[in-house]
Write a protein that holds these residues in place. Structure first.
Motif, PDB file in Angstrom:
ATOM      1  N   UNK A   1      78.866  82.186  55.050  1.00 26.86           N
ATOM      2  CA  UNK A   1      79.717  83.169  55.728  1.00 26.86           C
ATOM      3  C   UNK A   1      80.052  84.322  54.783  1.00 26.86           C
ATOM      4  N   UNK A   2      80.402  83.993  53.540  1.00 24.02           N
ATOM      5  CA  UNK A   2      80.733  85.043  52.560  1.00 24.02           C
ATOM      6  C   UNK A   2      79.546  85.970  52.328  1.00 24.02           C
ATOM      7  N   UNK A   3      78.358  85.383  52.193  1.00 20.81           N
ATOM      8  CA  UNK A   3      77.154  86.182  51.956  1.00 20.81           C
ATOM      9  C   UNK A   3      76.832  87.067  53.151  1.00 20.81           C
ATOM     10  N   UNK A   4      76.974  86.522  54.342  1.00 21.31           N
ATOM     11  CA  UNK A   4      76.665  87.304  55.545  1.00 21.31           C
ATOM     12  C   UNK A   4      77.644  88.465  55.727  1.00 21.31           C
ATOM     13  N   UNK A   5      78.901  88.234  55.418  1.00 23.84           N
ATOM     14  CA  UNK A   5      79.887  89.310  55.551  1.00 23.84           C
ATOM     15  C   UNK A   5      79.569  90.450  54.580  1.00 23.84           C
ATOM     16  N   UNK A   6      79.099  90.094  53.399  1.00 24.77           N
ATOM     17  CA  UNK A   6      78.708  91.126  52.433  1.00 24.77           C
ATOM     18  C   UNK A   6      77.513  91.935  52.938  1.00 24.77           C
ATOM     19  N   UNK A   7      76.702  91.304  53.782  1.00 33.80           N
ATOM     20  CA  UNK A   7      75.527  91.984  54.335  1.00 33.80           C
ATOM     21  C   UNK A   7      75.842  92.756  55.617  1.00 33.80           C
ATOM     22  N   UNK A   8      77.108  92.767  55.995  1.00 34.44           N
ATOM     23  CA  UNK A   8      77.495  93.553  57.157  1.00 34.44           C
ATOM     24  C   UNK A   8      77.521  92.794  58.470  1.00 34.44           C
ATOM     25  N   UNK A   9      77.426  91.471  58.413  1.00 33.91           N
ATOM     26  CA  UNK A   9      77.505  90.672  59.637  1.00 33.91           C
ATOM     27  C   UNK A   9      78.951  90.552  60.098  1.00 33.91           C
ATOM     28  N   UNK A  10      79.147  90.533  61.406  1.00 32.98           N
ATOM     29  CA  UNK A  10      80.414  90.132  62.006  1.00 32.98           C
ATOM     30  C   UNK A  10      80.309  88.640  62.320  1.00 32.98           C
ATOM     31  N   UNK A  11      81.291  87.874  61.893  1.00 34.73           N
ATOM     32  CA  UNK A  11      81.265  86.418  62.072  1.00 34.73           C
ATOM     33  C   UNK A  11      82.185  86.023  63.209  1.00 34.73           C
ATOM     34  N   UNK A  12      81.617  85.357  64.210  1.00 33.44           N
ATOM     35  CA  UNK A  12      82.401  84.799  65.302  1.00 33.44           C
ATOM     36  C   UNK A  12      82.532  83.299  65.096  1.00 33.44           C
ATOM     37  N   UNK A  13      83.741  82.783  65.245  1.00 34.59           N
ATOM     38  CA  UNK A  13      83.953  81.334  65.229  1.00 34.59           C
ATOM     39  C   UNK A  13      84.467  80.913  66.601  1.00 34.59           C
ATOM     40  N   UNK A  14      83.861  79.896  67.169  1.00 35.77           N
ATOM     41  CA  UNK A  14      84.342  79.409  68.465  1.00 35.77           C
ATOM     42  C   UNK A  14      85.641  78.634  68.251  1.00 35.77           C
ATOM     43  N   UNK A  15      86.623  78.908  69.080  1.00 34.41           N
ATOM     44  CA  UNK A  15      87.938  78.270  68.952  1.00 34.41           C
ATOM     45  C   UNK A  15      88.657  78.353  70.285  1.00 34.41           C
ATOM     46  N   UNK A  16      89.694  77.535  70.434  1.00 35.84           N
ATOM     47  CA  UNK A  16      90.481  77.547  71.659  1.00 35.84           C
ATOM     48  C   UNK A  16      91.781  78.320  71.499  1.00 35.84           C
ATOM     49  N   UNK A  17      92.310  78.332  70.276  1.00 36.30           N
ATOM     50  CA  UNK A  17      93.609  78.971  70.038  1.00 36.30           C
ATOM     51  C   UNK A  17      93.408  80.321  69.345  1.00 36.30           C
ATOM     52  N   UNK A  18      94.280  81.265  69.716  1.00 38.40           N
ATOM     53  CA  UNK A  18      94.259  82.603  69.112  1.00 38.40           C
ATOM     54  C   UNK A  18      92.861  83.206  69.156  1.00 38.40           C
ATOM     55  N   UNK A  19      92.195  83.032  70.288  1.00 37.11           N
ATOM     56  CA  UNK A  19      90.816  83.484  70.431  1.00 37.11           C
ATOM     57  C   UNK A  19      90.696  84.480  71.575  1.00 37.11           C
ATOM     58  N   UNK A  20      89.739  85.387  71.438  1.00 35.81           N
ATOM     59  CA  UNK A  20      89.463  86.380  72.485  1.00 35.81           C
ATOM     60  C   UNK A  20      88.385  85.864  73.421  1.00 35.81           C
ATOM     61  N   UNK A  21      88.488  86.207  74.701  1.00 34.26           N
ATOM     62  CA  UNK A  21      87.418  85.871  75.631  1.00 34.26           C
ATOM     63  C   UNK A  21      86.126  86.576  75.191  1.00 34.26           C
ATOM     64  N   UNK A  22      85.058  85.835  75.134  1.00 33.59           N
ATOM     65  CA  UNK A  22      83.805  86.400  74.625  1.00 33.59           C
ATOM     66  C   UNK A  22      83.345  87.614  75.438  1.00 33.59           C
ATOM     67  N   UNK A  23      83.610  87.584  76.756  1.00 25.90           N
ATOM     68  CA  UNK A  23      83.108  88.670  77.586  1.00 25.90           C
ATOM     69  C   UNK A  23      83.958  89.938  77.502  1.00 25.90           C
ATOM     70  N   UNK A  24      85.009  89.881  76.694  1.00 22.20           N
ATOM     71  CA  UNK A  24      85.791  91.089  76.418  1.00 22.20           C
ATOM     72  C   UNK A  24      85.318  91.776  75.143  1.00 22.20           C
ATOM     73  N   UNK A  25      84.323  91.164  74.481  1.00 18.85           N
ATOM     74  CA  UNK A  25      83.871  91.666  73.182  1.00 18.85           C
ATOM     75  C   UNK A  25      82.481  92.281  73.317  1.00 18.85           C
ATOM     76  N   UNK A  26      82.324  93.476  72.825  1.00 18.45           N
ATOM     77  CA  UNK A  26      80.998  94.099  72.763  1.00 18.45           C
ATOM     78  C   UNK A  26      80.391  93.722  71.416  1.00 18.45           C
ATOM     79  N   UNK A  27      79.280  92.975  71.412  1.00 20.07           N
ATOM     80  CA  UNK A  27      78.703  92.526  70.140  1.00 20.07           C
ATOM     81  C   UNK A  27      78.217  93.701  69.293  1.00 20.07           C
ATOM     82  N   UNK A  28      78.404  93.567  67.991  1.00 20.03           N
ATOM     83  CA  UNK A  28      77.857  94.550  67.068  1.00 20.03           C
ATOM     84  C   UNK A  28      76.375  94.286  66.837  1.00 20.03           C
ATOM     85  N   UNK A  29      75.793  95.025  65.913  1.00 17.44           N
ATOM     86  CA  UNK A  29      74.360  94.905  65.645  1.00 17.44           C
ATOM     87  C   UNK A  29      74.017  93.608  64.926  1.00 17.44           C
ATOM     88  N   UNK A  30      74.917  93.166  64.044  1.00 18.46           N
ATOM     89  CA  UNK A  30      74.642  91.967  63.239  1.00 18.46           C
ATOM     90  C   UNK A  30      75.767  90.955  63.463  1.00 18.46           C
TER      91      UNK A  30
END
Length: 245
Positions: A166-195
């Motif tokens: 995760x640390x390496x990917x963030x340095x490369x410009x990736x956005x990291x999504x973690x699936x969770x039930x609490x304090x989480x956004x509905x996936x269909x409200x999010x426009x995915x980035x390029x990475x």
């Protein structure tokens, strides 16, 4: 023709039913015409092909060592209820290279059917790679292989420390999504980035808390009925195809 289950070769094949023995041997078993042919077409190394007596040899077996066995030996080494009469010993791959913009990180998924289905769906969705974290079921478990329907041979799959990944990917410009039930956004409200890299968690415990903390955002799939949760492989499919919208 090998006819005894006490034959040394047969004993070695039988050992490959166990994860420890597969790791030591650097090989695993693949059963059935479709899966064996997918391994061959994908240029995985075939150590030998095992054919049951009375089963017609495919033409491509001319390129590999072939061992004939009796019905009782096939029944002994097969891990399926209705063997097709062909098994191959395939060399494991220790993949380390990854590329692409859409990745999956698997955190301690333990059901082989779930992992296999996720791999198959990732292949269908055009994902670029899969990282398996500690505590995840063995990639070369026979149920995982069968559930992938051959996709295990098509998509890069790497074993990795997910925290470091995760640390390496963030340095490369990736956005990291973690699936969770609490304090989480509905996936269909999010426009995915390029990475984007998606972390999928254990069937019971979910994604580990430290990985959720590292992620850029937590995402969830809304449930409109009475079900408590979605199967992780179904959730994975929904999220992967969302990236491709």
């Amino acid at each position: 023709m090998i006819t005894s289950v006490k034959n040394e070769k047969v004993k070695q094949w039988k050992k490959l039913h166990k994860r420890k023995e597969r790791t030591q041997a650097g090989a695993f078993l693949v059963e059935g015409f479709h899966l064996v042919e997918e391994a061959v077409k994908s240029n995985w190394t075939v150590r030998e092909v095992i054919i049951q007596e009375g089963v017609e040899l495919p033409s491509w077996t001319d390129n590999y060592p072939v061992v004939s066995i009796s019905d009782n030996v096939m029944a002994y080494i097969s891990q399926t209820a209705a063997p097709q009469g062909i098994i191959a010993v395939i060399e494991s791959r220790q993949q380390t290279q990854r590329s692409g913009n859409h990745l999956l990180l698997i955190d301690s998924i333990q059901d082989p059917g779930n992992l296999g289905t996720i791999i198959r769906t990732a292949d269908a969705a055009g994902m670029d790679g899969i990282m398996l974290g500690d505590g995840t079921v063995d990639l070369y478990n026979d149920k995982v292989i069968r559930s992938t329907q051959g996709s295990i041979f098509h998509i890069p799959i790497i074993h990795a420390n997910l925290g470091e990944m995760v640390s390496a990917l963030k340095e490369e410009g990736f956005t990291i999504w973690a699936t969770a039930l609490e304090n989480a956004s509905n996936y269909n409200d999010i426009i995915p980035g390029n990475k984007v890299a998606i972390i999928l968690g254990n069937e019971g415990a979910g994604v580990q808390a430290d990985l959720i903390e590292q992620a850029d955002r937590s995402v969830k799939i809304p449930i409109y009925g009475q079900a408590e949760s979605l199967n992780v492989s179904i959730a994975a499919g929904i999220l992967m195809y969302h990236l491709k919208r």
